[in-house]
Motif scaffolding. Sequence first.
Motif, PDB file in Angstrom:
ATOM      1  N   ASP A  93     -64.037 -88.297  22.009  1.00  0.00           N
ATOM      2  CA  ASP A  93     -65.359 -87.512  22.096  1.00  0.00           C
ATOM      3  C   ASP A  93     -65.733 -87.320  20.454  1.00  0.00           C
ATOM      4  O   ASP A  93     -64.552 -87.964  19.778  1.00  0.00           O
ATOM      5  CB  ASP A  93     -65.245 -86.199  22.562  1.00  0.00           C
ATOM      6  CG  ASP A  93     -65.796 -85.028  22.332  1.00  0.00           C
ATOM      7  OD1 ASP A  93     -66.040 -85.151  21.899  1.00  0.00           O
ATOM      8  OD2 ASP A  93     -64.693 -83.464  22.082  1.00  0.00           O
ATOM      9  N   LYS A 138     -65.720 -84.590  17.645  1.00  0.00           N
ATOM     10  CA  LYS A 138     -66.082 -83.119  18.384  1.00  0.00           C
ATOM     11  C   LYS A 138     -66.896 -82.404  16.599  1.00  0.00           C
ATOM     12  O   LYS A 138     -67.290 -81.643  16.633  1.00  0.00           O
ATOM     13  CB  LYS A 138     -64.561 -82.985  17.986  1.00  0.00           C
ATOM     14  CG  LYS A 138     -64.389 -82.889  19.275  1.00  0.00           C
ATOM     15  CD  LYS A 138     -62.990 -82.077  20.155  1.00  0.00           C
ATOM     16  CE  LYS A 138     -62.670 -81.985  21.187  1.00  0.00           C
ATOM     17  NZ  LYS A 138     -61.389 -82.240  21.205  1.00  0.00           N
ATOM     18  N   TYR A 149     -58.306 -82.821  32.631  1.00  0.00           N
ATOM     19  CA  TYR A 149     -59.296 -84.172  31.357  1.00  0.00           C
ATOM     20  C   TYR A 149     -57.661 -83.218  30.650  1.00  0.00           C
ATOM     21  O   TYR A 149     -57.229 -82.397  30.191  1.00  0.00           O
ATOM     22  CB  TYR A 149     -60.278 -82.957  31.420  1.00  0.00           C
ATOM     23  CG  TYR A 149     -60.770 -83.278  29.796  1.00  0.00           C
ATOM     24  CD1 TYR A 149     -59.766 -84.027  28.534  1.00  0.00           C
ATOM     25  CD2 TYR A 149     -61.421 -82.711  29.562  1.00  0.00           C
ATOM     26  CE1 TYR A 149     -60.749 -83.990  27.334  1.00  0.00           C
ATOM     27  CE2 TYR A 149     -62.534 -83.119  28.131  1.00  0.00           C
ATOM     28  CZ  TYR A 149     -61.640 -83.737  27.244  1.00  0.00           C
ATOM     29  OH  TYR A 149     -62.247 -83.605  25.747  1.00  0.00           O
ATOM     30  N   ASN A 181     -58.079 -79.859  30.161  1.00  0.00           N
ATOM     31  CA  ASN A 181     -58.598 -78.657  30.061  1.00  0.00           C
ATOM     32  C   ASN A 181     -58.465 -79.446  31.108  1.00  0.00           C
ATOM     33  O   ASN A 181     -58.903 -80.374  32.356  1.00  0.00           O
ATOM     34  CB  ASN A 181     -60.177 -79.707  29.747  1.00  0.00           C
ATOM     35  CG  ASN A 181     -60.648 -79.201  28.220  1.00  0.00           C
ATOM     36  OD1 ASN A 181     -60.399 -77.984  28.195  1.00  0.00           O
ATOM     37  ND2 ASN A 181     -60.908 -80.472  27.213  1.00  0.00           N
TER      38      ASN A 181
HETATM   39  N1  GLY Z   1     -65.717 -82.988  24.892  1.00  0.00           N
HETATM   40  C1  GLY Z   1     -64.739 -81.549  24.961  1.00  0.00           C
HETATM   41  C2  GLY Z   1     -64.602 -80.521  26.109  1.00  0.00           C
HETATM   42  O1  GLY Z   1     -65.808 -80.999  26.767  1.00  0.00           O
HETATM   43  O2  GLY Z   1     -63.809 -79.468  25.848  1.00  0.00           O
END
Ligand code: GLY
Length: 420
Positions: A211, A213, A268, A284
């Motif tokens: 990702d 950020k 995640y 996450n």
């Molecule tokens: N792209 C980071 C998230 O979904 O937490």
Amino acid sequence: MKVLLVGSGGREHALALALSGSPLLQELLIAPGSPALGRLGRLVAVAAEDTDQLCALAEKEQVDLVVIGPELPLVNGLADRLDSLGIAAFGPRAAAARLEGSKEFARDFCARHAIPQPAFAAFDEPAAAIRFAHSLNGYCVVKADGLAAGKGVVVCDDWAMAEQAIQSMLDGQFGAASRRILIEERISGPEISAFALLDGPEAVWMASARDHKRAFDNDQGPNTGGMGAVSPSPHETEALRGQIMDRIIQPVARAMAEEGTPYTGILYAGLMLTEDGPKVIEFNCRFGDPEAQVILPRLKSDLLAAMLTQTEGGLSHFDMRWSPDHAVTVVLASSGYPGSYQTGSQIKGLDALEGQPDILAYHAGTSLDEAGRVTAAGGRVLAITGLGPDSQSARARAYQGVAMIDWPEGFCRRDIAATR
Ligand code: GLY
Ligand code: AMP
């Protein structure tokens, strides 16, 4: 099957598209969705945070499965409430979603189970927090304990920066979410996001992603929810996948089950590849956004079948197959994001993108004006995904898609997936 999808962003667009491809799907309801999502299912005007109304809707419509996209309803216990109504739900129960909902819970949990992570301590008053930050020479990371939409993290270079972050967070910069803060040792190394599907003690590897950020090129500017992503991560190897499963994902699945809070759904894990191996930055309890926009287009198996298999408890028999393609997504955001921005500007060029091979346009925050024209309605507005046999051809496709969009009020990073 009748499925209710909860959420409205780019991730939910990717979920809706993947679910729509399933021969098992009879009807897709989306709450609240967005005008773009209205092309894939029936929209129902119930907010993702309105647990009562979502339960009432699921009951009234007699849905067979509720797929919960964002973290807030998961942390608020939507899946638990659906359990009590006997309605199948995809996503962790509240006790398991604490892995995302409370950073302190996640850190304590990893400490209890020797899951590799940076040193940390939690505080609710500044004096002790500042002392701890000094003990790390100010080279630390200050985090709001609760959910702060990806913004409650300050990576500090020195103790002046740390002190300021500590003071403003404990002064309520993120409301209740930052009344308690964590201070962590600042570790270094490339980052990788690992996604697995969990069913209590069982875990199946799904995919990795990287990702981007920061808001601007070369990782400059403020942190955002994510300005682009690539899957698989350029660092993924079979050996690394094995390490991540053995040292992090499987121990999490087993320990959550042992502690009486079995984890179900997508886990995640945001990891840093340090000299001592992968360490946990955060967990996450859902797909990432925009990571879903690079992971789901690579999934060859039926997503709905995978979700049903998990909710029915037969995950170990499910054959999760992936395309060998790489995917890159570039987020188009409103000028000013992640700070304040204007909405309502018109976005042209989306029609021409439709049907382009190996390019997908996901809507994260768009609306339609009275004349039916697409307009910007959020910070992150579109995610344009390109697919290709390697990351550079996927990247080229994504930027070809971006070039077809005419939206002067928006911006994107030019270096998504450009380097390792
Ligand atoms: N792209 C980071 C998230 O979904 O937490
Ligand atoms: P998070 O919202 O927890 O993912 O944090 C946002 C970003 O801050 C991460 O992607 C990392 O780049 C950085 N970060 C968070 N925690 C640490 C840490 N302990 N050491 C170094 N960088 C960190």
